[in-house]
Design a protein around this motif. Structure first.
Motif, PDB file in Angstrom:
ATOM      1  N   TYR A 113       0.804  -1.216   0.000  1.00  0.00           N
ATOM      2  CA  TYR A 113       0.000   0.000   0.000  1.00  0.00           C
ATOM      3  C   TYR A 113       0.838   1.267   0.000  1.00  0.00           C
ATOM      4  O   TYR A 113       0.312   2.360   0.166  1.00  0.00           O
ATOM      5  N   GLY A 114       2.132   1.120  -0.164  1.00  0.00           N
ATOM      6  CA  GLY A 114       3.001   2.290  -0.198  1.00  0.00           C
ATOM      7  C   GLY A 114       3.593   2.614   1.153  1.00  0.00           C
ATOM      8  O   GLY A 114       3.356   1.914   2.138  1.00  0.00           O
ATOM      9  N   PRO A 115       4.360   3.687   1.198  1.00  0.00           N
ATOM     10  CA  PRO A 115       5.041   4.039   2.455  1.00  0.00           C
ATOM     11  C   PRO A 115       4.057   4.512   3.516  1.00  0.00           C
ATOM     12  O   PRO A 115       2.949   4.948   3.227  1.00  0.00           O
ATOM     13  N   TRP A 116       4.520   4.396   4.758  1.00  0.00           N
ATOM     14  CA  TRP A 116       3.728   4.902   5.876  1.00  0.00           C
ATOM     15  C   TRP A 116       3.580   6.409   5.736  1.00  0.00           C
ATOM     16  O   TRP A 116       4.473   7.089   5.241  1.00  0.00           O
ATOM     17  N   THR A 117       2.474   6.936   6.207  1.00  0.00           N
ATOM     18  CA  THR A 117       2.256   8.379   6.188  1.00  0.00           C
ATOM     19  C   THR A 117       2.503   8.946   7.581  1.00  0.00           C
ATOM     20  O   THR A 117       2.484   8.220   8.581  1.00  0.00           O
ATOM     21  N   ASP A 118       2.723  10.251   7.630  1.00  0.00           N
ATOM     22  CA  ASP A 118       2.909  10.904   8.927  1.00  0.00           C
ATOM     23  C   ASP A 118       1.687  10.702   9.821  1.00  0.00           C
ATOM     24  O   ASP A 118       1.821  10.530  11.032  1.00  0.00           O
ATOM     25  N   ALA A 119       0.513  10.703   9.209  1.00  0.00           N
ATOM     26  CA  ALA A 119      -0.728  10.550   9.985  1.00  0.00           C
ATOM     27  C   ALA A 119      -0.857   9.172  10.617  1.00  0.00           C
ATOM     28  O   ALA A 119      -1.660   8.986  11.532  1.00  0.00           O
ATOM     29  N   GLU A 120      -0.075   8.209  10.177  1.00  0.00           N
ATOM     30  CA  GLU A 120      -0.161   6.843  10.705  1.00  0.00           C
ATOM     31  C   GLU A 120       0.858   6.541  11.799  1.00  0.00           C
ATOM     32  O   GLU A 120       0.773   5.500  12.446  1.00  0.00           O
ATOM     33  N   MET A 121       1.796   7.434  12.029  1.00  0.00           N
ATOM     34  CA  MET A 121       2.870   7.157  12.982  1.00  0.00           C
ATOM     35  C   MET A 121       2.356   7.041  14.416  1.00  0.00           C
ATOM     36  O   MET A 121       2.625   6.045  15.091  1.00  0.00           O
ATOM     37  N   ASN A 122       1.663   8.040  14.908  1.00  0.00           N
ATOM     38  CA  ASN A 122       1.149   7.983  16.277  1.00  0.00           C
ATOM     39  C   ASN A 122       0.154   6.840  16.443  1.00  0.00           C
ATOM     40  O   ASN A 122       0.222   6.107  17.435  1.00  0.00           O
ATOM     41  N   PRO A 123      -0.779   6.638  15.496  1.00  0.00           N
ATOM     42  CA  PRO A 123      -1.681   5.491  15.642  1.00  0.00           C
ATOM     43  C   PRO A 123      -0.946   4.144  15.674  1.00  0.00           C
ATOM     44  O   PRO A 123      -1.344   3.258  16.419  1.00  0.00           O
ATOM     45  N   LEU A 124       0.122   4.010  14.903  1.00  0.00           N
ATOM     46  CA  LEU A 124       0.877   2.754  14.917  1.00  0.00           C
ATOM     47  C   LEU A 124       1.488   2.521  16.291  1.00  0.00           C
ATOM     48  O   LEU A 124       1.375   1.430  16.858  1.00  0.00           O
ATOM     49  N   GLU A 125       2.106   3.546  16.851  1.00  0.00           N
ATOM     50  CA  GLU A 125       2.693   3.414  18.186  1.00  0.00           C
ATOM     51  C   GLU A 125       1.619   3.093  19.218  1.00  0.00           C
ATOM     52  O   GLU A 125       1.787   2.214  20.060  1.00  0.00           O
ATOM     53  N   ALA A 126       0.502   3.795  19.145  1.00  0.00           N
ATOM     54  CA  ALA A 126      -0.583   3.561  20.100  1.00  0.00           C
ATOM     55  C   ALA A 126      -1.168   2.160  19.942  1.00  0.00           C
ATOM     56  O   ALA A 126      -1.519   1.515  20.927  1.00  0.00           O
ATOM     57  N   MET A 127      -1.242   1.672  18.696  1.00  0.00           N
ATOM     58  CA  MET A 127      -1.787   0.331  18.477  1.00  0.00           C
ATOM     59  C   MET A 127      -0.881  -0.722  19.102  1.00  0.00           C
ATOM     60  O   MET A 127      -1.362  -1.696  19.680  1.00  0.00           O
ATOM     61  N   VAL A 128       0.426  -0.528  19.011  1.00  0.00           N
ATOM     62  CA  VAL A 128       1.350  -1.472  19.638  1.00  0.00           C
ATOM     63  C   VAL A 128       1.126  -1.473  21.151  1.00  0.00           C
ATOM     64  O   VAL A 128       1.103  -2.531  21.779  1.00  0.00           O
ATOM     65  N   ALA A 129       0.909  -0.296  21.732  1.00  0.00           N
ATOM     66  CA  ALA A 129       0.634  -0.223  23.171  1.00  0.00           C
ATOM     67  C   ALA A 129      -0.693  -0.913  23.506  1.00  0.00           C
ATOM     68  O   ALA A 129      -0.785  -1.631  24.503  1.00  0.00           O
ATOM     69  N   LEU A 130      -1.714  -0.714  22.673  1.00  0.00           N
ATOM     70  CA  LEU A 130      -2.998  -1.384  22.890  1.00  0.00           C
ATOM     71  C   LEU A 130      -2.839  -2.901  22.818  1.00  0.00           C
ATOM     72  O   LEU A 130      -3.423  -3.633  23.618  1.00  0.00           O
ATOM     73  N   LEU A 131      -2.063  -3.356  21.848  1.00  0.00           N
ATOM     74  CA  LEU A 131      -1.820  -4.799  21.719  1.00  0.00           C
ATOM     75  C   LEU A 131      -1.111  -5.339  22.952  1.00  0.00           C
ATOM     76  O   LEU A 131      -1.479  -6.400  23.471  1.00  0.00           O
ATOM     77  N   ALA A 132      -0.092  -4.622  23.407  1.00  0.00           N
ATOM     78  CA  ALA A 132       0.646  -5.067  24.594  1.00  0.00           C
ATOM     79  C   ALA A 132      -0.284  -5.137  25.801  1.00  0.00           C
ATOM     80  O   ALA A 132      -0.246  -6.102  26.568  1.00  0.00           O
ATOM     81  N   GLU A 133      -1.140  -4.150  25.939  1.00  0.00           N
ATOM     82  CA  GLU A 133      -2.084  -4.148  27.056  1.00  0.00           C
ATOM     83  C   GLU A 133      -3.071  -5.309  26.928  1.00  0.00           C
ATOM     84  O   GLU A 133      -3.412  -5.956  27.910  1.00  0.00           O
ATOM     85  N   HIS A 134      -3.487  -5.608  25.696  1.00  0.00           N
ATOM     86  CA  HIS A 134      -4.398  -6.732  25.468  1.00  0.00           C
ATOM     87  C   HIS A 134      -3.708  -8.063  25.810  1.00  0.00           C
ATOM     88  O   HIS A 134      -4.316  -8.945  26.417  1.00  0.00           O
ATOM     89  N   VAL A 135      -2.443  -8.185  25.427  1.00  0.00           N
ATOM     90  CA  VAL A 135      -1.664  -9.376  25.777  1.00  0.00           C
ATOM     91  C   VAL A 135      -1.584  -9.507  27.299  1.00  0.00           C
ATOM     92  O   VAL A 135      -1.771 -10.595  27.844  1.00  0.00           O
ATOM     93  N   ASN A 136      -1.317  -8.402  27.974  1.00  0.00           N
ATOM     94  CA  ASN A 136      -1.236  -8.430  29.437  1.00  0.00           C
ATOM     95  C   ASN A 136      -2.542  -8.908  30.057  1.00  0.00           C
ATOM     96  O   ASN A 136      -2.542  -9.705  30.991  1.00  0.00           O
ATOM     97  N   ARG A 137      -3.669  -8.428  29.535  1.00  0.00           N
ATOM     98  CA  ARG A 137      -4.970  -8.867  30.056  1.00  0.00           C
ATOM     99  C   ARG A 137      -5.195 -10.342  29.782  1.00  0.00           C
ATOM    100  O   ARG A 137      -5.684 -11.073  30.636  1.00  0.00           O
ATOM    101  N   MET A 138      -4.852 -10.795  28.559  1.00  0.00           N
ATOM    102  CA  MET A 138      -5.050 -12.205  28.217  1.00  0.00           C
ATOM    103  C   MET A 138      -4.173 -13.116  29.059  1.00  0.00           C
ATOM    104  O   MET A 138      -4.508 -14.277  29.265  1.00  0.00           O
ATOM    105  N   SER A 139      -3.048 -12.588  29.536  1.00  0.00           N
ATOM    106  CA  SER A 139      -2.133 -13.400  30.343  1.00  0.00           C
ATOM    107  C   SER A 139      -2.620 -13.546  31.779  1.00  0.00           C
ATOM    108  O   SER A 139      -1.983 -14.227  32.569  1.00  0.00           O
TER     109      SER A 139
END
Length: 161
Positions: A113-139
């Motif tokens: 889909y092409g290179p990442w955009t500036d508008a996607e940088m903060n959401p990508l970082e936040a999504m990784v944090a959301l995933l980590a938090e979800h992993v923590n809950r599942m554990s």
């Protein structure tokens, strides 16, 4: 680790912006060249892949589909955070989760889909944090499980070298 500090702030009830932390992050980002920035993006996608792989394994043990079990919850959370996840980036983040949950490389999925955009940088970082938090809950609620999951994988990789 930025993700770990974001999770710790959430668990401690400190969700407001820390100006000093933001200044340091801005300085760090400004110091990155194109190669380092690409490596940072690859690292974020690798975290998405590793977290989704772990969750896929857990879901399969309980006869559940990771995409069905995890993605709707995370997309709902993203939609509740419109300042971090604008409506335009939610489909991209959901696609990244689905790719990783299906065993596909998020890096290769995104490349089509092409290179990442500036508008996607903060959401990508936040999504990784959301995933980590979800992993923590599942554990079982272990606030450090996602961090240990990654550090253990890195330690095993170093031992294999």
């Amino acid at each position: 680790m930025v993700i770990d500090s974001r999770l710790k702030a959430i668990y401690d009830g400190r969700t407001g912006a820390d100006p000093e932390r933001q200044r340091m992050l801005d300085e760090f980002a400004a110091s990155l060249g194109p190669a380092e920035f690409a490596e940072l993006l690859d690292g974020a996608c690798t975290l998405v892949y590793m977290y989704m792989s772990w969750m896929r394994t857990v879901c399969e043990e309980h006869d559940k589909d990771v995409v069905e079990h995890v993605v709707p919850t995370l997309v709902t959370t993203m939609r509740m955070m419109p300042r971090t996840f604008s409506p335009e980036v939610v489909p991209t983040m959901a696609g990244l989760l689905i790719a990783a949950g299906s065993g596909l490389s998020p890096n290769l999925w995104r490349a089509q889909y092409g290179p990442w955009t500036d508008a996607e940088m903060n959401p990508l970082e936040a999504m990784v944090a959301l995933l980590a938090e979800h992993v923590n809950r599942m554990s079982g609620g272990d606030h450090d499980f996602a961090t240990r999951l990654i550090t253990d994988a890195l330690s095993r990789a170093e031992e294999e070298e």
